[in-house]
Scaffold this motif. Structure first.
Motif, PDB file in Angstrom:
ATOM      1  N   GLY A 145     -34.832   2.516  -2.068  1.00 41.49           N
ATOM      2  CA  GLY A 145     -34.103   3.633  -2.663  1.00 41.49           C
ATOM      3  C   GLY A 145     -34.814   4.201  -3.872  1.00 41.49           C
ATOM      4  N   ALA A 146     -35.316   3.317  -4.724  1.00 38.04           N
ATOM      5  CA  ALA A 146     -36.053   3.774  -5.910  1.00 38.04           C
ATOM      6  C   ALA A 146     -37.318   4.519  -5.506  1.00 38.04           C
ATOM      7  N   TRP A 194     -37.806   6.177  -2.761  1.00 39.80           N
ATOM      8  CA  TRP A 194     -37.423   7.488  -2.210  1.00 39.80           C
ATOM      9  C   TRP A 194     -37.169   8.483  -3.332  1.00 39.80           C
ATOM     10  N   ILE A 195     -36.533   8.024  -4.409  1.00 32.89           N
ATOM     11  CA  ILE A 195     -36.259   8.907  -5.548  1.00 32.89           C
ATOM     12  C   ILE A 195     -37.563   9.291  -6.246  1.00 32.89           C
ATOM     13  N   LEU A 196     -38.423   8.312  -6.483  1.00 30.28           N
ATOM     14  CA  LEU A 196     -39.644   8.549  -7.239  1.00 30.28           C
ATOM     15  C   LEU A 196     -40.645   9.432  -6.503  1.00 30.28           C
ATOM     16  N   THR A 197     -40.585   9.453  -5.173  1.00 31.11           N
ATOM     17  CA  THR A 197     -41.534  10.259  -4.401  1.00 31.11           C
ATOM     18  C   THR A 197     -41.014  11.657  -4.076  1.00 31.11           C
ATOM     19  N   SER A 198     -39.855  12.008  -4.599  1.00 26.62           N
ATOM     20  CA  SER A 198     -39.341  13.358  -4.380  1.00 26.62           C
ATOM     21  C   SER A 198     -40.154  14.357  -5.204  1.00 26.62           C
ATOM     22  N   ASN A 203     -36.868  12.213 -12.117  1.00 22.45           N
ATOM     23  CA  ASN A 203     -36.982  11.199 -11.058  1.00 22.45           C
ATOM     24  C   ASN A 203     -36.896   9.790 -11.640  1.00 22.45           C
ATOM     25  N   ALA A 262     -33.375   9.011 -12.778  1.00 24.40           N
ATOM     26  CA  ALA A 262     -32.523   8.750 -11.615  1.00 24.40           C
ATOM     27  C   ALA A 262     -32.834   7.384 -10.992  1.00 24.40           C
ATOM     28  N   ALA A 263     -34.126   7.055 -10.887  1.00 26.78           N
ATOM     29  CA  ALA A 263     -34.515   5.779 -10.272  1.00 26.78           C
ATOM     30  C   ALA A 263     -34.070   4.594 -11.119  1.00 26.78           C
ATOM     31  N   PHE A 268     -30.451   4.155 -10.698  1.00 22.24           N
ATOM     32  CA  PHE A 268     -30.153   3.585  -9.377  1.00 22.24           C
ATOM     33  C   PHE A 268     -30.384   2.070  -9.343  1.00 22.24           C
TER      34      PHE A 268
END
Length: 248
Positions: A151-152, A154-158, A165, A168-169, A172
């Motif tokens: 999950g982290a 996915w957030i960091l690679t947005s 990011n 948010a990570a 999370f």
């Protein structure tokens, strides 16, 4: 190699493209300067090369006959791409035997290079987190750490703002293990959070900051230090927000 005056513009464009690609991929100031001067040195008529490189800007000039050619460029987005850095270094090592057309084609190839697919980077994030989990914790938590790492990742690679990011990570990876414990899933909260934090640590930024500072490039060095501190503050902010939400 003899350089016609009308070709000096092409050479300057190639030099700036090289520097911009390297700096935007995470290269340090010294490496960027050296790469640009190597490309300039492929033409002996381009004399007195001078490079000024900041944390997100480039300036380069050289002299052809009685004319001074100068280019300035701003780098709007800087990331960390080790593969592209290697490609650029290989290009600068072999550019002395290339014509202007060949150099342009090689830079086109480097620019067209597609980074590792997002799903692989997300999977790698989960595996890295699980690895740290095994180091800090035990097998019972590794599976949950792996999922949270996915999950982290996915957030960091947005493609959103990097600071957002990271906030948010960190939010999370802090709130999820606490919620899992609240639903009676046995998990070590502190170890789970610590195992996922290395995904956000600005290691390469700090390395370049120290290297630039030691090489006397204080402006770029302090700018990178400020960036690293901002990333650290973002990690703390995301963690703090998660804890504050749970206290409400």
């Amino acid at each position: 190699m003899f350089l016609q005056l009308e070709e000096s513009g092409r050479l300057a464009a190639i030099i700036m493209r090289t520097g911009k690609l390297l700096l935007s991929s995470g290269g340090d100031v010294v490496s960027v300067k050296q790469a640009m001067k190597r490309v300039c040195a492929t033409h002996s008529d381009a004399k007195k090369p001078e490079a000024i490189v900041g944390s997100n800007n480039l300036m380069f000039s050289f002299k052809v006959d009685h004319h001074i050619v100068t280019r300035i460029c701003e780098v709007k987005k800087i990331g960390n791409d080790i593969t592209r850095i290697e490609m650029i270094h290989n290009f600068t090592e072999n550019c002395s035997s290339m014509s202007l057309d060949e150099m342009e084609k090689e830079l086109d190839r480097i620019e067209a290079y597609k980074p590792i697919p997002r799903w692989i980077r997300v999977l790698a994030s989960g595996i890295c987190s699980a690895g740290f989990g095994l180091f800090f914790s035990d097998w019972s938590d590794a599976f949950y750490i792996f999922l949270i790492g996915l999950g982290a990742g996915w957030i960091l690679t947005s493609k959103a703002n990097r600071i957002l990011n990271i906030i948010a990570a960190s939010f999370f990876v802090t709130i999820i293990p606490i919620l899992l414990e609240h639903v009676n899933i046995p998990i070590g909260i502190e170890k789970t959070v610590v195992s996922n934090m290395p995904l956000m640590v600005p290691g390469m930024v700090m390395f370049n900051a120290i290297r630039d500072t030691l090489n006397g490039n204080y402006a770029a060095g302090w700018a990178r230090i400020a960036e690293a501190l901002m990333i650290g503050a973002s990690i703390a902010a995301g963690t703090g927000i998660a804890l504050a939400v749970l206290l409400i």
